[in-house]
Design an enzyme around this catalytic site. Structure first.
Site, PDB file in Angstrom:
ATOM      1  N   HIS A 208      51.191  51.430  68.798  1.00  0.00           N
ATOM      2  CA  HIS A 208      49.965  50.620  68.836  1.00  0.00           C
ATOM      3  C   HIS A 208      49.118  51.118  70.013  1.00  0.00           C
ATOM      4  O   HIS A 208      49.545  51.047  71.169  1.00  0.00           O
ATOM      5  CB  HIS A 208      50.324  49.135  69.011  1.00  0.00           C
ATOM      6  CG  HIS A 208      49.130  48.244  69.180  1.00  0.00           C
ATOM      7  ND1 HIS A 208      48.786  47.273  68.256  1.00  0.00           N
ATOM      8  CD2 HIS A 208      48.190  48.173  70.159  1.00  0.00           C
ATOM      9  CE1 HIS A 208      47.681  46.661  68.661  1.00  0.00           C
ATOM     10  NE2 HIS A 208      47.307  47.180  69.834  1.00  0.00           N
ATOM     11  N   ARG A 292      36.923  39.766  72.276  1.00  0.00           N
ATOM     12  CA  ARG A 292      37.143  38.894  73.443  1.00  0.00           C
ATOM     13  C   ARG A 292      37.882  39.677  74.525  1.00  0.00           C
ATOM     14  O   ARG A 292      38.284  40.817  74.300  1.00  0.00           O
ATOM     15  CB  ARG A 292      38.027  37.716  73.009  1.00  0.00           C
ATOM     16  CG  ARG A 292      39.315  38.229  72.331  1.00  0.00           C
ATOM     17  CD  ARG A 292      40.347  37.152  72.143  1.00  0.00           C
ATOM     18  NE  ARG A 292      41.394  37.516  71.217  1.00  0.00           N
ATOM     19  CZ  ARG A 292      42.506  38.161  71.518  1.00  0.00           C
ATOM     20  NH1 ARG A 292      42.732  38.553  72.763  1.00  0.00           N
ATOM     21  NH2 ARG A 292      43.409  38.442  70.594  1.00  0.00           N
TER      22      ARG A 292
HETATM   23  P1  ADP Z   1      46.089  40.180  72.642  1.00  0.00           P
HETATM   24  O1  ADP Z   1      45.651  40.893  71.410  1.00  0.00           O
HETATM   25  O2  ADP Z   1      45.074  39.834  73.652  1.00  0.00           O
HETATM   26  O3  ADP Z   1      47.299  40.801  73.212  1.00  0.00           O
HETATM   27  P2  ADP Z   1      47.502  38.142  71.281  1.00  0.00           P
HETATM   28  O4  ADP Z   1      47.499  38.655  69.885  1.00  0.00           O
HETATM   29  O5  ADP Z   1      48.771  38.118  72.038  1.00  0.00           O
HETATM   30  O6  ADP Z   1      46.376  38.816  72.110  1.00  0.00           O
HETATM   31  O7  ADP Z   1      46.833  36.728  71.280  1.00  0.00           O
HETATM   32  C1  ADP Z   1      46.194  36.230  72.433  1.00  0.00           C
HETATM   33  C2  ADP Z   1      46.237  34.759  72.422  1.00  0.00           C
HETATM   34  O8  ADP Z   1      45.523  34.251  71.334  1.00  0.00           O
HETATM   35  C3  ADP Z   1      47.617  34.210  72.320  1.00  0.00           C
HETATM   36  O9  ADP Z   1      47.609  33.035  73.064  1.00  0.00           O
HETATM   37  C4  ADP Z   1      47.752  33.953  70.833  1.00  0.00           C
HETATM   38  O10 ADP Z   1      48.685  32.916  70.619  1.00  0.00           O
HETATM   39  C5  ADP Z   1      46.361  33.522  70.475  1.00  0.00           C
HETATM   40  N1  ADP Z   1      45.911  33.839  69.111  1.00  0.00           N
HETATM   41  C6  ADP Z   1      45.331  34.988  68.704  1.00  0.00           C
HETATM   42  N2  ADP Z   1      44.971  34.914  67.420  1.00  0.00           N
HETATM   43  C7  ADP Z   1      45.336  33.688  66.988  1.00  0.00           C
HETATM   44  C8  ADP Z   1      45.224  32.980  65.739  1.00  0.00           C
HETATM   45  N3  ADP Z   1      44.640  33.509  64.660  1.00  0.00           N
HETATM   46  N4  ADP Z   1      45.718  31.759  65.675  1.00  0.00           N
HETATM   47  C9  ADP Z   1      46.279  31.197  66.740  1.00  0.00           C
HETATM   48  N5  ADP Z   1      46.389  31.786  67.950  1.00  0.00           N
HETATM   49  C10 ADP Z   1      45.929  33.017  68.078  1.00  0.00           C
HETATM   50  P1  ADP Z   2      47.085  40.509  64.820  1.00  0.00           P
HETATM   51  O1  ADP Z   2      45.715  40.012  64.512  1.00  0.00           O
HETATM   52  O2  ADP Z   2      48.125  39.523  64.510  1.00  0.00           O
HETATM   53  O3  ADP Z   2      47.158  41.099  66.188  1.00  0.00           O
HETATM   54  P2  ADP Z   2      47.161  43.267  63.796  1.00  0.00           P
HETATM   55  O4  ADP Z   2      46.510  43.719  62.536  1.00  0.00           O
HETATM   56  O5  ADP Z   2      46.526  43.678  65.072  1.00  0.00           O
HETATM   57  O6  ADP Z   2      47.344  41.690  63.746  1.00  0.00           O
HETATM   58  O7  ADP Z   2      48.663  43.770  63.783  1.00  0.00           O
HETATM   59  C1  ADP Z   2      49.607  43.372  64.760  1.00  0.00           C
HETATM   60  C2  ADP Z   2      50.803  44.314  64.738  1.00  0.00           C
HETATM   61  O8  ADP Z   2      51.406  44.331  63.432  1.00  0.00           O
HETATM   62  C3  ADP Z   2      50.476  45.761  65.023  1.00  0.00           C
HETATM   63  O9  ADP Z   2      50.410  46.037  66.401  1.00  0.00           O
HETATM   64  C4  ADP Z   2      51.654  46.453  64.353  1.00  0.00           C
HETATM   65  O10 ADP Z   2      52.828  46.362  65.127  1.00  0.00           O
HETATM   66  C5  ADP Z   2      51.844  45.623  63.103  1.00  0.00           C
HETATM   67  N1  ADP Z   2      51.049  46.170  61.977  1.00  0.00           N
HETATM   68  C6  ADP Z   2      49.839  45.749  61.548  1.00  0.00           C
HETATM   69  N2  ADP Z   2      49.408  46.482  60.483  1.00  0.00           N
HETATM   70  C7  ADP Z   2      50.361  47.399  60.233  1.00  0.00           C
HETATM   71  C8  ADP Z   2      50.546  48.451  59.257  1.00  0.00           C
HETATM   72  N3  ADP Z   2      49.630  48.698  58.325  1.00  0.00           N
HETATM   73  N4  ADP Z   2      51.680  49.198  59.326  1.00  0.00           N
HETATM   74  C9  ADP Z   2      52.625  48.954  60.255  1.00  0.00           C
HETATM   75  N5  ADP Z   2      52.535  47.981  61.180  1.00  0.00           N
HETATM   76  C10 ADP Z   2      51.423  47.201  61.183  1.00  0.00           C
HETATM   77 MG    MG Z   3      46.067  42.740  66.890  1.00  0.00          MG
END
Ligand code: ADP
Ligand code: ADP
Ligand code: MG
Length: 449
Positions: A208, A292
């Site tokens: 990632h 953000r």
């Molecule tokens: P980052 O991408 O900044 O590492 P995270 O994916 O860990 O962020 O999410 C950051 C914060 O936002 C966390 O507190 C996570 O629980 C919250 N969060 C992000 N997306 C959502 C969502 N769709 N619903 C609920 N909480 C979310």
């Molecule tokens: P979120 O909004 O929950 O952060 P992301 O789309 O950023 O969702 O995906 C979060 C994580 O899920 C990625 O960092 C990766 O580990 C896994 N992931 C997402 N899409 C894929 C994919 N197409 N193939 C493999 N892993 C994935």
């Molecule tokens: Mg993500």
């Protein structure tokens, strides 16, 4: 510059924003739920307003309460932090309508990136490579198989409105598709308010890699290099670093330039992160954009020496990028460990009262936290206790520093991820930078012992 900013958040990120306000000479207003009456963000802000009962839906997510607090205290801007209302386009619109500057991009851009299938289409149009997948949501069971066969197995069913690592399901063969599809739609509907899901090819053992960007109100965007966040549990980041051991300078410049060009086309304003997966053959695929500040922003701050939260505020106030970031120099290496209050093996949350809390310090060590030795971790919000961040001359020095800092971090009264971090830092593959998003699946059974 703004006179006074309301911080629509809690915990370490609320404190982080208060630090930026103090250094900019801007007054700050904290909001808090009844569970956070004694929290440090309430103590350190210039003013504080209670906005409701403990449950987030009744307080930190309650838009009328947050806006009333902003009106009573007569602020001119609102900083949403991360999580809660940070990516809520409706909230950004209500701020505008209430003559409050929302510190972030426009509601239109938040909406575009908040629907992941739409973000994919827009980014592909703007020249970024995307993971092969369905062009939009797949709604009907009878269309699911044909769609899946076009995408190819193994694939991932993803919620259009998903986030925080939730709303994803792996499907390895055709027989598994229908039950997974039905379950994914049901879960998405329950968790994200819309049942819409789309399909994406599953990239095996990816890294990632994400780019930090900043945009001003005058049409300019720049990037501040990448972060690698491959150490994850349940698709959530646990350790982040910058720069990535897998990205060289020419790759950084090439992909960074594409990201900047795409975001200048949509007039991106504020801080943002463009997330990619890097496959084993060296190809990058856009997965999503977060509009953000991110949890892991400090590692970029450590290597660039740019205060991203102060930059967000100055850009929202209309300052030019050329003034906010006059030059970019990357120096050394930074790593962040997320210390969560949870069982380090099962990851079950572990709320409660802290009985001891000591944070390490010394050269090159930074701890972002809202905890102290008499604090409680309420069960209502997420489980982040602290972010431990180190900086060193290179990756090897940063690793040594992180190991000694983890040895000197004491949290008692709740279970934390500290033992897991110590085990990861001691792992030869991690030390050599041989990592991918499945690293913990392979190592966890050993590390739990
Ligand atoms: P980052 O991408 O900044 O590492 P995270 O994916 O860990 O962020 O999410 C950051 C914060 O936002 C966390 O507190 C996570 O629980 C919250 N969060 C992000 N997306 C959502 C969502 N769709 N619903 C609920 N909480 C979310
Ligand atoms: P979120 O909004 O929950 O952060 P992301 O789309 O950023 O969702 O995906 C979060 C994580 O899920 C990625 O960092 C990766 O580990 C896994 N992931 C997402 N899409 C894929 C994919 N197409 N193939 C493999 N892993 C994935
Ligand atoms: Mg993500």
């Amino acid at each position: 510059m703004f006179r006074k900013i309301l911080i629509a958040n809690r915990g370490e990120i609320a404190l982080r924003i208060i630090c930026a306000c103090k250094e900019l000479g801007v007054r700050s207003v904290a909001v808090f739920s009844e569970a956070d009456r004694n929290a440090l963000h309430v103590r350190f802000a210039d003013e504080a307003v209670c906005i409701g009962p403990p449950r987030a839906a009744d307080s930190y997510l309650n838009i009328p309460s947050v806006i009333s607090a902003a009106e009573i205290t007569n602020v001119d801007a609102v900083h949403p932090g991360y999580g809660f209302l940070a990516e809520n386009a409706n909230f950004a619109e209500v701020c505008d309508a209430s003559h409050l500057t929302f510190i972030g991009p426009t509601a239109e851009v938040i909406r575009m990136m908040g629907e992941k299938d739409r973000a994919r289409r827009e980014m592909a149009k703007l020249g970024l490579p995307i993971v092969p997948g369905t062009p939009g949501p797949v709604a009907e069971e009878e269309d699911a198989l044909a769609a899946a066969q076009t995408v190819g197995f193994p694939l991932l069913i993803k919620a259009v409105a998903g986030g925080g690592g939730r709303g994803m399901r792996v499907v390895r063969k055709a027989e598994e598709l229908l039950p997974a599809f039905k379950a994914a739609r049901h879960e998405a509907g329950q968790s994200f308010g819309t049942a819409n899901v789309y399909m994406e090819r599953l990239i095996e053992r990816p890294r990632h890699i994400e780019f930090q960007v900043l945009g001003d109100r005058h049409g300019r965007v720049l990037h501040l290099g990448e972060r690698e966040c491959s150490i994850q549990r349940r698709h959530q980041k646990l350790i982040e670093e910058s720069p990535s051991p897998a990205v060289d300078e020419s790759t950084r410049n090439e992909l960074g330039a594409k990201v900047v060009k795409a975001l200048e086309t949509i007039n991106y304003v504020g801080a943002g992160t463009v997330e990619f997966l890097l496959d084993e053959s060296g190809k990058f695929y856009f997965i999503e954009m977060n509009t953000r500040i991110q949890v892991e922003h400090p590692v970029t701050e450590m290597v660039t020496d740019i205060d991203l939260v102060k930059a967000q505020i100055r850009l929202a106030a209309g300052e030019k990028l050329a003034d906010v970031v006059p030059r970019i120099e990357m120096r050394g290496h930074s790593i962040e460990c997320r210390i969560n209050a949870e069982d380090p093996v099962t990851f079950a949350p572990s709320a409660g009262h802290l009985t001891a809390f000591y944070v390490p310090g010394g050269k090159g060590v930074r701890v972002d936290t809202a905890m102290h030795s008499d604090a409680s971790i309420p069960p209502y919000y997420d489980s982040l206790v602290a972010k431990l961040i180190v900086h060193g001359a290179d990756r090897t020095h940063a690793l040594v520093r992180m190991r000694r800092a983890l040895e000197m971090f004491i949290v008692e009264g709740v279970k934390t991820t500290i033992p897991l971090h110590r085990a990861i830092l001691a792992d030869a593959d991690f030390q050599a930078g041989r990592i991918h998003t499945g690293f913990l699946d392979r190592h966890l059974p050993v590390m739990g012992k």
